[in-house]
Scaffold this motif. Structure first.
Motif, short mmCIF file in Angstrom:
data_model
loop_
_atom_site.label_atom_id
_atom_site.label_comp_id
_atom_site.label_asym_id
_atom_site.label_seq_id
_atom_site.Cartn_x
_atom_site.Cartn_y
_atom_site.Cartn_z
N SER A 236 5.64 -2.78 -1.39
CA SER A 236 5.76 -2.24 -0.15
C SER A 236 4.71 -3.23 0.80
O SER A 236 3.66 -3.41 0.49
CB SER A 236 5.47 -0.69 0.16
OG SER A 236 4.33 -0.37 0.08
N GLY A 237 5.34 -3.63 2.22
CA GLY A 237 4.64 -4.15 2.96
C GLY A 237 5.27 -5.15 4.06
O GLY A 237 6.38 -5.04 4.17
N ASP B 95 0.79 -1.94 -2.31
CA ASP B 95 1.05 -1.97 -0.76
C ASP B 95 0.25 -3.35 -0.67
O ASP B 95 -0.92 -3.71 -0.70
CB ASP B 95 0.09 -0.78 -0.22
CG ASP B 95 0.87 0.38 -0.21
OD1 ASP B 95 2.09 0.56 -0.23
OD2 ASP B 95 0.14 1.36 -0.46
#
Length: 558
Positions: free
Chosen positions: A44-45, A182
């Motif tokens: 995710s990011g 992340d």
């Protein structure tokens, strides 16, 4: 003529080339080198930070014939197949777009194919099938549910890589089955280093300040940085000056915005108004001009505070800023920045009036209307303040009120219910408000009793439990119902509409049995439930909106 764009051409071929994600690459290379690759990853990011690239590198590294320290060799047949984009046909890497393949049928198809070994897989030549799902948060809830079991216990040859820009939309049941990484925005230094490497390989000449300006505008996205670089090369050629970079990125500032900020700080109102008039006469966008003035004034404030602005200002511009704010109080800069920032040009972008008022307010001080007119406007309202003396006798009038009001009060009782709340509220029972059960009982000609009040206090509990037992019962109770009688042995529920009562008796009285069970669980056994038609009942609606809304409603009633 087809040409591969730079961001695709220079997509990292090893984890070491992935800019700004050292924590992620270190963990993955250690896991691959030790042969402890997880069955599922959640990446995710923000956009352009390397999530999809990491998924592809992972697929290449786990299938590499000669990996070294977790890195693919990029020389074996398998790595070459990845570099030549032939893996889609070999099904070693299956890329899916979560926005396009978001339904349960797509996930069923994925599950059916996941159990098939990858092409070329043998005991001596093991291969992995990596499913890379981009924007996985776009999957529907049934699709996520269908994926759960396969995601938790996939075949030995399958690895899931789920990439998303909105990890909070991924169900916890899915995220808990994955190792989560992340991705952060690419730091400025790492982005500039990568851009410099690309420029060197592509024969592009660009000053360091220009590369920093490109990386700043991209706000931490490596893909955006490379796209901007390519766009500038297409516009100005392979030799880029700082001025060309600024012009191409839209960073060139109208010199009149600098002049206006200087006039405001020096208190030169006439000159400032003249600058605004010239900008208007040239037909420029006043909103864009306002942004430039605000940006420059902010830079002046940072300079005055001893924190040089991080934007791409040249050394000459910084020197001018320091000279301009040297003898200007910080309060004046703050006041001008506040006034210019609040100038609202949305209603009429062609009118310079908001900007003119902003600089006038800064130079001349606060507008007199806010400080002087307000007291004048309040003065007439304050004049009636002497009139409150009449309320002073009211307390005295309240003493005889108990003697006189009963007589005067009993006439309105028969005459009209309009006066009833006014006299009854302060004197008699405080709880009864319009729409409350107590009033419903009085309107129906029944007197409230302690037993009835006690049962009504448990109305919310009865409603919630009945709704849990049978959703239809909750809907019927919420549509037009109130408890109209209560005793030790019986509780009577009155329904405003006859069709509601019929619904309660449908299906062999299933709904009424659920209501009976709810009453038994909340109040204890021994209370028989009876449902009747009561056209004049005042609906006793259960509170809505959670405990905070209920608290506010209770305060408003008091």
């Amino acid at each position: 003529m087809s040409r591969e764009v730079l961001y695709r051409k220079w997509r990292p071929r090893t984890f070491a080339e992935l800019a700004g994600q050292e924590a992620v690459t270190r963990t993955l290379t250690n896991a691959i080198g030790a042969g402890k690759v997880s069955h599922a990853y959640l990446l995710s990011g923000p956009r352009g930070t390397g999530k999809t690239t990491t998924g592809r590198l992972l697929a290449k590294a786990v299938n590499c014939a000669n990996p070294k320290d977790g890195e693919p060799c990029n020389k074996c047949e398998r790595c070459i197949a990845f570099l030549e984009n032939r893996v889609a046909h070999l099904d070693w890497l299956v890329e899916l777009d979560g926005a396009s393949n978001r339904g349960i049928d797509d996930i069923r198809d994925l599950r059916s194919k996941a159990f098939t070994p990858p092409i070329g897989d043998t005991t001596d030549y093991p291969l992995y099938k990596v499913y890379l799902v981009d924007e996985v948060h776009m999957l529907t809830e049934p699709a996520f549910n269908a994926l759960l079991k396969t995601l938790e216990e996939p075949p030995a040859h399958v690895i899931f890589v789920l990439a998303t820009t909105e990890a909070h939309k991924v169900p916890a049941t899915v995220a808990s089955r994955c190792q989560r990484f992340d991705f952060r925005r690419i730091p400025l230094a790492a982005a500039v280093e990568r851009l410099a490497h690309i420029c060197k390989e592509e024969g592009i000449s660009c000053a360091q300040d220009g590369l920093e300006a490109i990386a700043r505008i991209a706000t931490g996205s490596m893909r955006d940085s490379i796209n901007l670089l390519e766009q500038l090369v297409d516009s100005y050629g392979k030799t880029l000056t700082l001025e060309q970079v600024r012009e191409g990125l839209g960073l060139v500032v109208d010199p009149r915005s600098v002049e206006l900020a200087a006039h405001v700080l020096r208190g030169e109102l006439a000159e400032g108004l003249s600058v605004i008039a010239s900008v208007r006469d040239d037909g420029l966008d006043l909103r864009q001009f306002q942004r430039q003035v605000v940006t420059y004034t902010r830079a002046l404030l940072l300079t005055k505070a001893g924190a040089p602005p991080s934007d791409s200002w040249s050394a000459e511009q910084l020197a001018e800023m320091r000279a301009l704010v040297e003898n200007v109080p910080a309060e004046r800069i703050v006041r001008s920045l506040h006034a210019l920032g609040e100038a609202d040009l949305r209603a009429d972008p062609l009118s310079p009036l908001p900007l003119e008022l902003a600089i006038a307010t800064t130079v001349l001080g606060p507008a007199p209307t806010s400080a002087a007119v307000a007291p004048a406007a309040r003065a007439p309202v304050a004049q009636p303040a002497p009139v409150p003396p009449p309320p002073a006798p009211r307390p005295a009038a309240k003493a005889p009120a108990p003697r006189e009001q009963p007589a005067a009060k009993e006439e309105p009782k028969a005459a009209g219910p309009k006066d009833e709340p006014k006299a009854a509220a302060p004197k008699e029972e405080p709880p009864p408000n319009p729409g409350t059960p107590a009033r419903a009982a009085s309107e129906n000609g029944r007197e409230a009793s302690p037993e009835l009040d006690a049962v009504r206090e448990r109305w919310q509990e009865i409603y919630q439990r009945a709704r849990e037992l049978h959703f239809r019962v909750g809907a019927l109770l919420n549509s037009g119902c109130a408890i109209i009688q209560a005793s030790d042995g019986e509780i009577v529920f009155g329904f405003r509409h006859e069709w509601l009562l019929q619904k309660m008796h449908e299906n062999g009285g299933e709904s009424q049995r659920a209501l009976q069970q709810a009453v038994d669980e909340v109040l204890g056994p021994g209370h028989k439930v009876r449902c009747v038609h009561e056209p004049d009942v005042d609906t006793q609606r259960p509170p809505r909106g959670g405990h905070l809304v209920r608290a506010v409603e209770a305060l408003s009633e008091n």
